[in-house]
Write a protein that holds these residues in place. Structure first.
Motif, short mmCIF file in Angstrom:
data_model
loop_
_atom_site.label_atom_id
_atom_site.label_comp_id
_atom_site.label_asym_id
_atom_site.label_seq_id
_atom_site.Cartn_x
_atom_site.Cartn_y
_atom_site.Cartn_z
N SER A 118 -10.94 27.10 3.26
CA SER A 118 -11.54 28.04 4.21
C SER A 118 -12.96 28.40 3.78
CB SER A 118 -10.70 29.32 4.29
OG SER A 118 -9.40 29.05 4.74
N PHE A 119 -13.87 28.38 4.74
CA PHE A 119 -15.24 28.82 4.47
C PHE A 119 -15.24 30.33 4.31
CE2 PHE A 119 -19.46 30.24 6.07
CZ PHE A 119 -20.20 29.76 5.00
N ARG A 120 -15.91 30.80 3.28
CA ARG A 120 -15.94 32.23 2.99
C ARG A 120 -17.37 32.74 3.15
NH1 ARG A 120 -11.23 34.09 -0.30
NH2 ARG A 120 -9.71 32.40 -0.13
N PRO A 121 -17.69 33.29 4.30
CA PRO A 121 -19.06 33.73 4.56
C PRO A 121 -19.40 34.97 3.74
CG PRO A 121 -17.64 34.43 6.33
CD PRO A 121 -16.79 33.58 5.44
N PRO A 122 -20.69 35.16 3.47
CA PRO A 122 -21.12 36.32 2.67
C PRO A 122 -21.17 37.60 3.50
CG PRO A 122 -23.02 35.00 3.26
CD PRO A 122 -21.83 34.27 3.79
N TYR A 132 -7.85 38.44 4.98
CA TYR A 132 -7.05 37.23 4.82
C TYR A 132 -7.82 35.99 5.28
CZ TYR A 132 -3.28 40.62 4.39
OH TYR A 132 -2.50 41.68 3.98
N TYR A 133 -7.44 34.87 4.69
CA TYR A 133 -7.85 33.54 5.14
C TYR A 133 -6.56 32.76 5.37
CZ TYR A 133 -12.43 34.85 3.29
OH TYR A 133 -13.61 35.51 3.03
N LEU A 134 -6.66 31.61 6.02
CA LEU A 134 -5.46 30.82 6.25
C LEU A 134 -5.71 29.37 5.86
CD1 LEU A 134 -2.55 30.79 7.29
CD2 LEU A 134 -3.45 30.10 9.51
#
Length: 414
Positions: A118-122, A132-134
């Protein structure tokens, strides 16, 4: 049981998802008699990820239902399944893989099936509890705990994952707000024309869809997410936040080893061979030269993870196969089920036939000279083969006839 001691061949597969499991299966199906080691960083046997945002969230499937093979299959087929193990590097010259504990494995063939994350934006507050991310079954299980009647979920991103989770959450009685920076949901994948149909679908099912909206921050109280602050100063109250703004292909190992990178993935030929001898790439990371489309294609979809491994396996065992399938994906949201085929980059127009409002229609992405680049069938299940034939023909068609339900699709190529 296959005897793997007849020679010194050793195929190492890095990646414990569907692509990794299907590579091991493909090798045995093609008569590979060497040793096979499958390195999986999760603690459970490889499984299919699409179910996480579909049937698992909806409650119609549990992990065993979408696990590729149980652990007995790996034992019976002499596949050394290394669960909870991470590969940290590989050396194409020495033909070795280094593991997290410092040990090494020698290989004669290496298959990279490292998938994506999953891309985790700042975004300010994105590290708070309740965000949460999936990507894994653990992620999906944690998310399930915060869905249900009286719960509020804010979703950042109206892509496939965001919309599928929104649909599943609504099915569980959760209040859902989806915030999307683009003018329509799925705009990057389908364009604004068909994206608008998905916007209407979700609004009809009670989703508060905020388009052309940017997230300034996740709001936090006492270390826990309480919602979102948007760029216009407005706020969204929520008990949980899902960030679903795309995926990042896991190419780090390949880049560190000096492999050619293209389209944000690992460059391969049509046979899924990378720029390093005896190293193959399959699934999300494979930027494969497509023999029909004439360009590199990299898509983060289930169909590649399912079907590319058979091609790599054939080539490892002495074949000369090419991966010629058209890009394919599917989704199920509320009463809408659809399949998409092709590669619509550079399309000039979208042609529809059928009833878009009733969600029983076909859509075609067409080039300026009338070539069908991609097609989608929505709640119409007998058109897939004809759509694929139109795309593979790479020939101009009469777009007026393409839009006319009385004209069989097969007649357009007559």
């Amino acid at each position: 049981m296959t005897d793997t001691n007849q020679n010194s061949d050793h195929a190492v597969i890095i990646g414990g998802g569907l692509a990794g499991a299907k590579t091991a299966e493909g090798l045995r199906d093609n008569g590979y008699t060497g040793a096979i080691t499958l390195i999986a960083d999760e603690a459970v046997a490889p499984y299919e990820r699409p179910a996480l945002s579909k049937e698992f969230i909806a409650g119609s499937k549990t992990l065993p239902d979408f696990t590729v093979h149980d652990e007995a299959w790996y034992r019976d087929n002499n596949v050394d399944l290394r669960l909870g193990t991470r590969a940290t590097a590989f050396d194409p010259a020495a033909k070795t893989v280094t593991l997290g504990d410092g040990s090494t494995l020698a290989y004669t063939s290496l298959v990279l099936a490292t998938g994506s994350s999953s891309f985790r934006p700042p975004i300010e507050g994105a590290d708070a509890a309740g965000v949460y991310y999936l990507r894994s079954v653990d992620d999906a299980t944690a998310l399930l705990d915060v869905l249900g009647e009286g719960k509020r979920l804010a979703v950042i991103g109206a892509g496939w994952i965001g919309l599928e989770i929104a649909a599943g959450a609504r099915g569980r009685g959760t209040e859902v707000t989806v915030v999307e920076a683009a003018a329509q949901p799925l705009q990057a994948a389908l364009g604004p024309e068909i994206g608008a149909a998905f916007a209407e679908l979700h609004r009809q099912h009670g989703v508060d869809l905020r388009l052309d909206s940017k997230v300034a921050a996740v709001t936090v109280d006492d270390g826990k997410a309480t919602g979102l602050k948007l760029g216009d100063g407005s706020t969204v109250d929520a008990d949980a936040v899902l960030i679903a703004v795309g995926a990042r292909p896991e190419t780090g190992l390949a880049e560190a080893a000096g492999l050619e990178i293209a389209e944000r993935g690992v460059a391969t030929d049509a046979g899924l061979r990378t720029s390093a001898a005896d190293v193959y790439a399959v699934g999300d990371i494979a930027a494969a030269q497509h023999p029909i489309l004439g360009t590199r294609v990299r898509t983060e979809h289930w169909a590649n993870a399912l079907n590319q491994p058979a091609v790599a396996a054939q080539n490892i065992t002495g074949g000369n196969a090419e991966y010629a399938r058209m890009p394919y994906f599917f989704t199920d949201q509320y009463d809408l089920g659809m399949e998409y085929r092709g590669h619509a980059d550079g399309y000039a127009s979208v042609v529809t036939r059928g009833d878009v409002a009733k969600r029983e229609f076909l859509a075609f992405w067409v080039s300026a000279d009338g070539v069908v680049l991609a097609g989608m069938n929505v709640n119409i299940w007998d058109a897939g083969d004809d759509i694929a034939a139109l795309i593979e023909a790479r020939r101009p068609v009469d777009t007026a006839k393409l839009a006319d339900p009385s004209v069989p699709l097969a007649d357009l190529l007559a």
